[in-house]
Scaffold this motif. Structure first.
Motif, PDB file in Angstrom:
ATOM      1  N   ASP A 148       5.556  -4.706  -7.073  1.00 22.67           N
ATOM      2  CA  ASP A 148       4.387  -4.281  -6.293  1.00 22.67           C
ATOM      3  C   ASP A 148       4.844  -3.492  -5.063  1.00 22.67           C
ATOM      4  O   ASP A 148       4.319  -2.410  -4.766  1.00 22.67           O
ATOM      5  CB  ASP A 148       3.601  -5.530  -5.894  1.00 22.67           C
ATOM      6  CG  ASP A 148       2.402  -5.199  -5.028  1.00 22.67           C
ATOM      7  OD1 ASP A 148       1.545  -4.444  -5.500  1.00 22.67           O
ATOM      8  OD2 ASP A 148       2.361  -5.678  -3.863  1.00 22.67           O
ATOM      9  N   ASN A 149       5.852  -4.018  -4.366  1.00 23.18           N
ATOM     10  CA  ASN A 149       6.388  -3.306  -3.195  1.00 23.18           C
ATOM     11  C   ASN A 149       6.960  -1.957  -3.606  1.00 23.18           C
ATOM     12  O   ASN A 149       6.698  -0.941  -2.960  1.00 23.18           O
ATOM     13  CB  ASN A 149       7.484  -4.126  -2.514  1.00 23.18           C
ATOM     14  CG  ASN A 149       6.895  -5.220  -1.652  1.00 23.18           C
ATOM     15  OD1 ASN A 149       5.700  -5.215  -1.396  1.00 23.18           O
ATOM     16  ND2 ASN A 149       7.735  -6.141  -1.203  1.00 23.18           N
ATOM     17  N   LYS A 186       4.259   0.378  -4.222  1.00 27.12           N
ATOM     18  CA  LYS A 186       3.506   0.740  -3.007  1.00 27.12           C
ATOM     19  C   LYS A 186       4.293   1.690  -2.118  1.00 27.12           C
ATOM     20  O   LYS A 186       3.734   2.581  -1.498  1.00 27.12           O
ATOM     21  CB  LYS A 186       3.178  -0.532  -2.207  1.00 27.12           C
ATOM     22  CG  LYS A 186       1.887  -1.197  -2.638  1.00 27.12           C
ATOM     23  CD  LYS A 186       1.373  -2.198  -1.635  1.00 27.12           C
ATOM     24  CE  LYS A 186       2.377  -3.249  -1.250  1.00 27.12           C
ATOM     25  NZ  LYS A 186       1.751  -4.433  -0.661  1.00 27.12           N
ATOM     26  N   GLY A 219       4.388 -11.105   1.017  1.00 26.34           N
ATOM     27  CA  GLY A 219       5.066 -11.006  -0.276  1.00 26.34           C
ATOM     28  C   GLY A 219       6.533 -11.403  -0.224  1.00 26.34           C
ATOM     29  O   GLY A 219       6.957 -12.317  -0.941  1.00 26.34           O
TER      30      GLY A 219
HETATM   31 MG    MG Z   1       4.426  -6.770  -0.760  1.00 29.97          MG
END
Ligand code: MG
Ligand code: ADP
Length: 449
Positions: A355-356, A359, A416
């Motif tokens: 996800d990071n 992103k 996260g």
């Molecule tokens: Mg994150």
């Protein structure tokens, strides 16, 4: 009963028991030893008499010889077989009337106790064969010295015992107080904590490193941990409220807008509903993350099984690709990499990293899995904005985001990586980050096999 009194009484009672036993032994040995010594003296005297008197003495000679050996409170007899008295010299007629004469074929020594009106008296009777064994010599003596010494010894022993008891009581009290002082301090502090509800550490006196010191240190460590946890909790509540504040403010202002003129203006109404929906979704995601975090703080939360890291990564990648349509490639030589782990939690970590990467980069993403000895290593590599060097240590902190505005746009909470690290810690694994600003980031998970 207070523990100090209990310790004191018990030690004193035990010491008294030991003393009484020792006293009896000392007393008994003393008496026995003295009597044996006295017997030796009497036997020696008998030998002397026999030497002096020789074969068949006249009554006169006998009388003089025997008298010479008489001491105070004693008598000497010559007895014939059949217990008849042949000759007697005495210094204490009362004593000689109380002890019956007896013929003895062999050497013997006996102790008699005769009762007087006032007290008991110990009398030593020694008999040895005399004049070719046809007669026997009987020497009887009151053990006056022994009586006196026995009394003195008894007095000394009793006085010592009483003194010892007194010292033991005093010393015991001092000892018990010394031992109990830190414990009493601890009880006082605990009571204060109980009434105030605020954890407090003990002030530790500088003493030797004994068990009480260890106990106080352990107590302090425990209190420090509680204090730390309480501070963390307070910080979390404050941080979380702060995080919730922004979306709630947005929701509230759009709701106000709608209330004023939104419903007539279709454009404003659409915009407001859209914003409220997205902020509400954001809050929902955030609260889910909070719950995850709370779950991780508990102990023994892992459900360990043998999982295949390759299969798990492949399915996670596929899932994300379907939603986000990003290029994510898995590179590995191994068809299976088995590790003991909690499947759901590790999947969560992998998704946090992917996800990071999605992103904070727009290019492709590479995932590598390899076995290095006993270790399994998973790396997620992106070619995005990267993280400034000085920020790398911070990004594991709760709610920490390098670029708040950007992260908000992408829907991040800054939790996260914190969650990822907590999960890796529970697995006794590691999470490491290498990043170069503008070039990209590589996050590495290391699992023990
Ligand atoms: Mg994150
Ligand atoms: N792959 C990455 N590339 C660049 N920056 C990253 C990357 N991963 C994490 N970061 C930085 O670390 C911060 C913390 O990450 P994280 O804890 O996942 O929070 P979030 O993603 O919710 O913002 C992010 O806000 C971001 O600034």
């Amino acid at each position: 009963m207070k523990i100090t009194t209990k310790i004191n009484l018990l030690t004193t009672a035990w010491m008294l028991c030991i003393l009484v036993v020792i006293n009896f032994v000392v007393y008994f040995l003393f008496v026995q030893n003295t009597v044996t010594m006295e017997e030796d003296v009497q036997f020696h005297k008998a030998k002397e008499i026999m030497k002096e008197v020789g074969g068949t003495p006249t009554t006169n000679d006998l009388d003089t010889a025997l008298k010479k050996h008489l001491t105070e409170h004693s008598f000497i007899r010559i007895m014939g077989p059949g217990d008849e008295l042949i000759h007697q010299v005495t210094n204490d007629s009362m004593l000689s009337s109380k002890i019956e004469g007896k013929f003895a074929e062999n050497k013997e020594a006996k102790n008699h106790v005769i009762k007087n009106q006032r007290h008991e008296e110990q009398v030593l009777v020694v008999r040895v064969p005399f004049g070719n064994g046809e007669q026997s010599l009987e020497i009887v003596e009151r053990l006056e010295g022994l009586e006196a010494r026995k009394e003195t010894l008894k007095g000394i022993l009793i006085a010592c015992t009483v003194l010892a008891a007194v010292f033991s009581l005093l010393g015991g009290r001092w000892l018990a107080n010394t031992i109990m002082r830190p414990i009493s301090n601890m009880i006082k502090t605990m009571e204060e904590i109980e009434t105030s509800g605020v954890p407090k550490t003990l002030s530790i006196e500088k003493r030797e490193n004994d068990e009480l010191q260890t106990m106080a240190q352990t107590f302090n460590r425990m209190i420090s941990r509680i204090q730390g946890n309480m501070a963390k909790q307070a910080q979390f509540v404050s941080d979380a409220s702060h995080e919730l504040k922004t979306p709630l403010t947005v929701i509230k202002s759009y709701a106000n807008l709608l209330r004023r003129h939104g419903v007539e203006n279709k454009e404003i109404a659409d915009e407001a509903i859209q914003a409220i929906h997205s902020e509400a979704t954001r809050i929902q995601k955030m609260t889910d993350t909070f719950l995850d975090l709370a779950d991780l703080e508990k102990e023994n939360v892992l459900e360990i099984s043998q999982i295949d890291l390759v299969a798990l990564s492949r399915s996670s990648i596929k899932q994300l690709q379907e939603v986000y349509h990003r290029e994510i490639s898995l590179h590995t030589d191994a068809s299976r990499v088995i590790i003991p782990a909690d499947e759901l939690k590790i999947k969560q970590v992998i998704i946090i990293l992917l996800d990071n990467a999605m992103k904070y980069s727009s290019d492709k993403i590479d995932v590598y899995i390899e076995k290095v000895g006993d270790l399994a290593v998973l790396r997620v590599k992106d070619y995005g904005i990267g993280i400034p060097k000085e920020e790398i240590t911070n990004i594991f902190e709760r709610f920490y985001r390098v670029d708040k505005a950007r992260s908000r746009e992408t829907g991040g909470t800054g939790l996260g990586l914190h969650i990822a690290r907590s999960i890796m810690k529970l697995h006794l694994g590691e999470i490491n980050i290498r990043s170069e600003e503008g070039k990209g980031t590589e996050v590495e998970l290391v699992f023990v096999g």
